[in-house]
Design a protein around this motif. Structure first.
Motif, mmCIF file in Angstrom:
data_model
loop_
_atom_site.group_PDB
_atom_site.id
_atom_site.type_symbol
_atom_site.label_atom_id
_atom_site.label_comp_id
_atom_site.label_asym_id
_atom_site.label_seq_id
_atom_site.Cartn_x
_atom_site.Cartn_y
_atom_site.Cartn_z
ATOM 1 N N ASP A 97 0.685 -1.352 0.012
ATOM 2 C CA ASP A 97 -0.324 0.108 -0.327
ATOM 3 C C ASP A 97 0.413 1.065 -0.284
ATOM 4 O O ASP A 97 0.610 2.144 1.108
ATOM 5 N N LEU A 98 1.865 1.789 -0.915
ATOM 6 C CA LEU A 98 2.200 2.647 -1.434
ATOM 7 C C LEU A 98 1.175 4.139 -1.871
ATOM 8 O O LEU A 98 1.515 4.737 -1.893
ATOM 9 N N HIS A 99 0.315 3.073 -2.651
ATOM 10 C CA HIS A 99 -0.709 4.102 -3.385
ATOM 11 C C HIS A 99 0.863 5.258 -4.180
ATOM 12 O O HIS A 99 -0.189 6.833 -3.886
ATOM 13 N N MET A 100 1.318 5.561 -4.978
ATOM 14 C CA MET A 100 1.830 6.146 -5.544
ATOM 15 C C MET A 100 0.884 6.857 -6.101
ATOM 16 O O MET A 100 0.280 6.405 -6.932
ATOM 17 N N GLY A 101 1.408 8.265 -6.296
ATOM 18 C CA GLY A 101 0.265 8.987 -7.716
ATOM 19 C C GLY A 101 1.186 10.219 -8.258
ATOM 20 O O GLY A 101 2.873 9.636 -8.815
ATOM 21 N N ASP A 102 0.629 11.419 -8.893
ATOM 22 C CA ASP A 102 1.401 12.346 -9.595
ATOM 23 C C ASP A 102 2.281 13.033 -8.914
ATOM 24 O O ASP A 102 2.867 14.011 -9.457
ATOM 25 N N GLY A 103 2.550 12.853 -7.755
ATOM 26 C CA GLY A 103 2.722 14.410 -6.545
ATOM 27 C C GLY A 103 2.374 15.186 -6.298
ATOM 28 O O GLY A 103 2.267 16.509 -5.541
ATOM 29 N N GLY A 104 0.603 15.507 -6.726
ATOM 30 C CA GLY A 104 0.551 16.110 -6.349
ATOM 31 C C GLY A 104 -0.856 16.081 -5.268
ATOM 32 O O GLY A 104 -0.232 15.558 -4.194
ATOM 33 N N ALA A 105 -1.814 16.993 -4.542
ATOM 34 C CA ALA A 105 -2.426 17.286 -3.464
ATOM 35 C C ALA A 105 -2.975 15.870 -2.838
ATOM 36 O O ALA A 105 -3.205 15.820 -1.655
ATOM 37 N N PHE A 148 -4.960 7.682 -10.746
ATOM 38 C CA PHE A 148 -2.992 8.500 -12.091
ATOM 39 C C PHE A 148 -3.496 7.974 -13.195
ATOM 40 O O PHE A 148 -2.888 6.121 -12.927
ATOM 41 N N GLN A 149 -2.608 8.057 -14.439
ATOM 42 C CA GLN A 149 -2.152 6.972 -15.309
ATOM 43 C C GLN A 149 -1.106 7.369 -14.631
ATOM 44 O O GLN A 149 0.101 7.571 -14.038
ATOM 45 N N ILE A 150 -0.410 5.421 -15.271
ATOM 46 C CA ILE A 150 0.675 5.182 -15.466
ATOM 47 C C ILE A 150 1.480 5.717 -15.634
ATOM 48 O O ILE A 150 3.084 6.067 -14.909
ATOM 49 N N ARG A 151 1.632 6.834 -16.560
ATOM 50 C CA ARG A 151 3.040 7.240 -16.886
ATOM 51 C C ARG A 151 3.152 8.409 -16.018
ATOM 52 O O ARG A 151 4.451 8.544 -15.463
#
Length: 359
Positions: free
Chosen positions: A39-47, A85-88
């Motif tokens: 459960d890292l739940h990595m996203g795009d660095g946004g809010a 979020f998109q994987i890219r």
């Protein structure tokens, strides 16, 4: 209604049976070290990127501790937050993290399972990284097994409605800046999933290691029950200890009592909880590595030789009372502001002996 619920439970157990049979087998040995994160739940660095809070803590722990000590890294699901979020965008923002994953993988020391939030990876014609995906893992310890899978497989709702949840998060919650709501926010849902996995594990006499609920579990116990056991043990220790040890034990007892009172104050509905999941004996067959996106740091499970341990990582800003939660002292990570604390540790030989005779 009872017959319907019984049917649903049997169907879930059959699904877990198939998952177990298909799991990739890995051998545990005395020389090898393992660490399990989920459960890292990595996203795009946004809010709305939950990973951002502990990103530096996670990368530092991997780079300065687990990579240097030659651990095999198991990422047990929900690594990428693909429901939002998109994987890219995830790969671009957290390229440093994937470079660390690549270093583990180059040594043959990386295994990645699928969770409900990164399930989309299974549908991709070509993966965006060089490591394989696994439905589940079976860590072989002598004639016994530790069954590693994300945990959403024990949730009927996630099996049926995962696609709808992803659509809602991506197209409604994200634009509005709404944080994720998941099973980790509902103690009742957490307990239901734990109870199902506990029942499956006890019946099959295996140790199951999951994530998904974000709630750390050690020997089938969550925080509330570990605190109760610890307080009871400290009372026994005080009665048998020398006088010069009394003040130290009293201070630790006081800390745990405060934590227990705080837990009850913040979680008033306990009618659904049962620390032995309604079984005659407490069977230590269920473990949960917790999550990387915790408010007070992150947790993981380590396996070394015949020992398994629950570990809490945190930074220097955490309250001082958390620096002494157990008989172990926190270990500072080099010259960084990060600390590693062993919450609990037990022998796998002892765990499987209890499962053998009590389950």
């Amino acid at each position: 209604m009872a017959k319907k619920n019984q049917f649903n439970t049997k169907a879930l157990y059959k699904k877990l049976d198939k998952l177990f049979e298909a799991g990739t087998v890995l051998e545990l040995n005395k020389k090898k070290r393992w660490v399990i994160f989920s459960d890292l739940h990595m996203g795009d660095g946004g809010a709305t990127d939950d990973f951002k809070r502990n990103a530096n803590l996670f990368t530092s722990a991997l780079k300065e501790y687990y990579l240097k000590k030659d651990h095999t890294l198991i990422l047990n699901g929900d690594v990428e937050e693909l429901q939002r979020f998109q994987i890219r965008k995830i790969l671009e923002r957290w390229s440093e993290v994937y470079q660390l994953f690549d270093q583990f993988n180059a040594k043959g020391n990386l295994f990645k399972t699928i969770g409900n939030h990164d399930l989309e990876l299974e549908l991709m014609k070509e993966l965006p990284f060089d490591y394989k995906l696994h439905e589940a893992l079976k860590l072989k310890f002598g004639t016994n097994h530790l069954f590693v899978f994300h945990g959403h497989q024990a949730s009927k709702k996630y099996q049926q409605h995962n696609e709808l949840i992803g659509f809602t998060l991506k197209y409604f919650a994200n634009p509005l800046g709404i944080k994720s709501y998941s099973v980790s926010h509902s103690s009742k849902k957490q307990y239901k999933i734990e109870k199902r996995v506990y029942g499956f594990s006890a019946f099959n006499k295996v140790v199951s290691i999951i994530g998904h609920t974000h709630r750390p579990l050690f020997e089938s116990l969550h925080k509330l029950d570990r605190l109760k056991y610890k307080i009871e043990q400290l009372c026994r220790d005080y009665a048998e200890a020398d006088i010069e040890q009394h003040s130290e034990i009293k201070a630790e007892l006081k800390t745990h009592k405060k934590e227990l009172k705080k837990y009850y104050k913040e979680n008033k509905d306990h009618s659904f909880q049962s620390y032995v999941y309604n079984t005659l004996f407490h069977i230590p067959c269920l473990f949960n590595s917790g999550c990387v996106v915790g408010k007070r740091g992150m947790s993981c499970l380590e396996i070394e030789g015949d020992k398994i341990r629950l570990v809490h990582w945190f930074d220097k800003n955490i309250s001082k009372k958390y620096l002494k939660k157990s008989g172990y002292q926190p270990e500072q990570l080099g010259k960084t502001d990060f600390y590693r604390l062993v919450i609990d540790e037990e022998s796998l030989h002892y765990i499987f002996t209890r499962i053998k005779f009590l389950a």
